[in-house]
Write a protein that holds these residues in place. Structure first.
Motif, PDB file in Angstrom:
ATOM      1  N   ALA A 218    -104.582  64.665 -12.013  1.00 54.46           N
ATOM      2  CA  ALA A 218    -103.535  65.647 -12.311  1.00 54.46           C
ATOM      3  C   ALA A 218    -103.045  66.303 -11.021  1.00 54.46           C
ATOM      4  N   ILE A 219    -103.981  66.654 -10.156  1.00 53.91           N
ATOM      5  CA  ILE A 219    -103.606  67.289  -8.884  1.00 53.91           C
ATOM      6  C   ILE A 219    -102.849  66.300  -8.004  1.00 53.91           C
ATOM      7  N   MET A 220    -103.332  65.073  -7.918  1.00 55.88           N
ATOM      8  CA  MET A 220    -102.686  64.069  -7.075  1.00 55.88           C
ATOM      9  C   MET A 220    -101.247  63.810  -7.534  1.00 55.88           C
ATOM     10  N   ILE A 221    -101.053  63.659  -8.830  1.00 52.12           N
ATOM     11  CA  ILE A 221     -99.710  63.337  -9.326  1.00 52.12           C
ATOM     12  C   ILE A 221     -98.822  64.578  -9.338  1.00 52.12           C
ATOM     13  N   PHE A 222     -99.408  65.762  -9.455  1.00 48.70           N
ATOM     14  CA  PHE A 222     -98.631  66.993  -9.301  1.00 48.70           C
ATOM     15  C   PHE A 222     -98.022  67.050  -7.896  1.00 48.70           C
ATOM     16  N   LEU A 223     -98.850  66.790  -6.872  1.00 47.97           N
ATOM     17  CA  LEU A 223     -98.344  66.799  -5.498  1.00 47.97           C
ATOM     18  C   LEU A 223     -97.348  65.662  -5.263  1.00 47.97           C
ATOM     19  N   THR A 224     -97.621  64.515  -5.887  1.00 49.99           N
ATOM     20  CA  THR A 224     -96.689  63.392  -5.758  1.00 49.99           C
ATOM     21  C   THR A 224     -95.346  63.719  -6.398  1.00 49.99           C
ATOM     22  N   THR A 225     -95.382  64.407  -7.526  1.00 54.50           N
ATOM     23  CA  THR A 225     -94.138  64.803  -8.203  1.00 54.50           C
ATOM     24  C   THR A 225     -93.312  65.724  -7.312  1.00 54.50           C
ATOM     25  N   LEU A 226     -93.974  66.686  -6.680  1.00 54.20           N
ATOM     26  CA  LEU A 226     -93.252  67.594  -5.776  1.00 54.20           C
ATOM     27  C   LEU A 226     -92.652  66.825  -4.604  1.00 54.20           C
ATOM     28  N   SER A 227     -93.411  65.898  -4.044  1.00 54.57           N
ATOM     29  CA  SER A 227     -92.913  65.113  -2.912  1.00 54.57           C
ATOM     30  C   SER A 227     -91.748  64.223  -3.332  1.00 54.57           C
ATOM     31  N   ALA A 228     -91.891  63.582  -4.492  1.00 52.72           N
ATOM     32  CA  ALA A 228     -90.830  62.690  -4.957  1.00 52.72           C
ATOM     33  C   ALA A 228     -89.543  63.446  -5.245  1.00 52.72           C
ATOM     34  N   THR A 229     -89.654  64.598  -5.897  1.00 54.58           N
ATOM     35  CA  THR A 229     -88.449  65.373  -6.197  1.00 54.58           C
ATOM     36  C   THR A 229     -87.814  65.917  -4.923  1.00 54.58           C
ATOM     37  N   LEU A 230     -88.651  66.262  -3.933  1.00 49.09           N
ATOM     38  CA  LEU A 230     -88.098  66.698  -2.644  1.00 49.09           C
ATOM     39  C   LEU A 230     -87.309  65.572  -2.003  1.00 49.09           C
ATOM     40  N   GLY A 231     -87.879  64.369  -2.007  1.00 52.48           N
ATOM     41  CA  GLY A 231     -87.173  63.240  -1.416  1.00 52.48           C
ATOM     42  C   GLY A 231     -85.888  62.890  -2.149  1.00 52.48           C
ATOM     43  N   LEU A 232     -85.938  62.881  -3.481  1.00 47.10           N
ATOM     44  CA  LEU A 232     -84.749  62.538  -4.262  1.00 47.10           C
ATOM     45  C   LEU A 232     -83.656  63.590  -4.118  1.00 47.10           C
TER      46      LEU A 232
ATOM     47  N   ASP B  51     -76.100  73.469  -2.944  1.00 47.83           N
ATOM     48  CA  ASP B  51     -75.531  72.942  -4.192  1.00 47.83           C
ATOM     49  C   ASP B  51     -75.806  71.450  -4.344  1.00 47.83           C
ATOM     50  N   GLY B  52     -75.940  70.745  -3.222  1.00 49.75           N
ATOM     51  CA  GLY B  52     -76.200  69.310  -3.296  1.00 49.75           C
ATOM     52  C   GLY B  52     -77.646  68.965  -3.564  1.00 49.75           C
ATOM     53  N   VAL B  53     -78.541  69.959  -3.441  1.00 53.01           N
ATOM     54  CA  VAL B  53     -79.976  69.718  -3.654  1.00 53.01           C
ATOM     55  C   VAL B  53     -80.258  69.782  -5.148  1.00 53.01           C
ATOM     56  N   THR B  54     -79.925  68.716  -5.834  1.00 48.76           N
ATOM     57  CA  THR B  54     -80.111  68.646  -7.287  1.00 48.76           C
ATOM     58  C   THR B  54     -80.700  67.287  -7.649  1.00 48.76           C
ATOM     59  N   LEU B  55     -81.183  67.200  -8.874  1.00 50.28           N
ATOM     60  CA  LEU B  55     -81.718  65.943  -9.388  1.00 50.28           C
ATOM     61  C   LEU B  55     -80.814  65.424 -10.500  1.00 50.28           C
ATOM     62  N   ALA B  56     -80.416  64.170 -10.385  1.00 49.87           N
ATOM     63  CA  ALA B  56     -79.608  63.522 -11.414  1.00 49.87           C
ATOM     64  C   ALA B  56     -80.524  63.049 -12.546  1.00 49.87           C
ATOM     65  N   PRO B  57     -79.946  62.741 -13.715  1.00 53.94           N
ATOM     66  CA  PRO B  57     -80.781  62.230 -14.815  1.00 53.94           C
ATOM     67  C   PRO B  57     -81.615  61.007 -14.421  1.00 53.94           C
ATOM     68  N   LEU B  58     -81.055  60.128 -13.595  1.00 57.80           N
ATOM     69  CA  LEU B  58     -81.814  58.965 -13.149  1.00 57.80           C
ATOM     70  C   LEU B  58     -83.006  59.377 -12.293  1.00 57.80           C
ATOM     71  N   ASP B  59     -82.843  60.440 -11.502  1.00 58.44           N
ATOM     72  CA  ASP B  59     -83.948  60.933 -10.682  1.00 58.44           C
ATOM     73  C   ASP B  59     -85.079  61.462 -11.561  1.00 58.44           C
ATOM     74  N   TRP B  60     -84.731  62.185 -12.621  1.00 61.65           N
ATOM     75  CA  TRP B  60     -85.753  62.684 -13.545  1.00 61.65           C
ATOM     76  C   TRP B  60     -86.462  61.511 -14.233  1.00 61.65           C
ATOM     77  N   ALA B  61     -85.728  60.432 -14.489  1.00 59.18           N
ATOM     78  CA  ALA B  61     -86.359  59.250 -15.089  1.00 59.18           C
ATOM     79  C   ALA B  61     -87.374  58.639 -14.130  1.00 59.18           C
ATOM     80  N   VAL B  62     -87.043  58.624 -12.844  1.00 56.30           N
ATOM     81  CA  VAL B  62     -87.978  58.117 -11.840  1.00 56.30           C
ATOM     82  C   VAL B  62     -89.238  58.975 -11.810  1.00 56.30           C
ATOM     83  N   VAL B  63     -89.062  60.304 -11.875  1.00 51.31           N
ATOM     84  CA  VAL B  63     -90.212  61.209 -11.881  1.00 51.31           C
ATOM     85  C   VAL B  63     -91.070  60.968 -13.114  1.00 51.31           C
ATOM     86  N   ALA B  64     -90.431  60.749 -14.255  1.00 50.29           N
ATOM     87  CA  ALA B  64     -91.186  60.535 -15.495  1.00 50.29           C
ATOM     88  C   ALA B  64     -91.996  59.245 -15.459  1.00 50.29           C
TER      89      ALA B  64
END
Length: 292
Positions: free
Chosen positions: A24-38, A253-266
């Motif tokens: 849970a901790i590993m994927i929590f940190l991975t989620t933050l990193s992935a969303t930052l990159g996207l 304003d450009g620092v947002t996540l598109a629906p496809l980005d949320w799908a990648v996170v999921a």
């Protein structure tokens, strides 16, 4: 009469709880990193679109009368150009206020020459369109300079790109760390259940069947922990997104996540589960092959 619960083969309840929370901790940190990159990738793309089609034209002329005449002619030609969407002169008073921190009150002196500045938005930010506008502007007068926003904001764009690549690197590091944790857990499980494994071998079980028991257990723990981690990470990202939405900044304003980005996170929990099961399979088979 209450029946005793049957513990699954090669199971370790305490170890499994620890495994779930580690994942849970590993994927929590991975989620933050992935969303930052996207999000930074999206911000970079937005910044590229905004900067590529924006120019600032300066009319540099010491004589105020000549400068004003050239500015009027230049504005008329820019507005008539097919490449230009919008051309507007920057307010002189606002420009003087912007110069105050560097020139002080002396910079507001009416006798001090101040260039006229025109903001230009192009239909297309390709080099050919920019070259045509530059030629048009310089044909009006020798003291006219055209600056591309993409040129003087290039360090900002490079910094945004560096953040994105760093976030991608963190995702790869977290994936490698997850595989390493699975290897350790699998080896520890083999040592803990060595006696049971010997009995299974005597009963005819193959190494592949024993490996499947381990990878099924580790896969379940990783998926459970991954669901917890991605949910917690998504909530944190959503909260930060709401805070950033209140800021009045074109870059933010450009620092947002598109629906496809949320799908990648999921997908992250499922991807890490497959990685964990593969790592467990390889670790168990290699260890059993050496033992036997």
């Amino acid at each position: 009469m209450r029946r005793a619960s049957v513990q699954p083969l090669l199971d370790d309840r305490q170890g499994r709880r620890a495994m779930v929370w580690i994942m849970a901790i590993m994927i929590f940190l991975t989620t933050l990193s992935a969303t930052l990159g996207l999000s930074t990738r999206n911000a970079g793309a937005t910044l590229d679109r905004q900067l590529a089609a924006r120019l600032t034209v300066q009319v540099i002329e010491g004589d105020a009368t000549t400068r004003d005449a050239e500015t009027v002619r230049l504005l008329a030609r820019l507005k008539a150009s097919a490449d230009v969407v919008r051309a507007a002169e920057v307010d002189r008073a606002r420009l003087a206020e912007l110069l105050r921190p560097w020139l002080g009150e002396a910079g507001l002196d009416a006798d001090l020459p101040m260039p006229a500045m025109i903001d230009v938005d192009l239909r297309s930010g390709d080099d050919a369109a920019v070259a045509r506008v530059e030629a048009l502007a310089k044909s009006v007068g020798p003291g006219i300079r055209v600056d591309r926003h993409a040129t003087w904001l290039a360090p900002v764009r490079a910094f945004v790109g560096a953040i994105g690549w760093t976030a991608l690197g963190l995702v790869l590091v977290m994936a490698s760390a997850t595989a390493a944790v699975v290897l350790l857990v699998a080896r520890a499980g083999l040592d803990t259940h060595r006696g049971t494994i010997d009995i299974l071998h005597m009963l005819g079980s193959t190494d592949l069947q024993i490996a499947r028991l381990f990878q099924r257990r580790i896969g379940q723990d990783t998926l459970t922990g991954g669901a917890i981690g991605v949910l917690a990470g998504g909530l944190v990202v959503a909260a930060l997104g709401e805070r950033m939405a209140t800021l009045d900044s074109q870059l933010v304003d450009g620092v947002t996540l598109a629906p496809l980005d949320w799908a990648v996170v999921a997908i992250l929990p499922f991807a890490f589960t497959l990685l964990a099961m593969l790592a467990a399979r390889v670790a168990v088979l290699r260890r059993l092959a050496r033992v036997l």
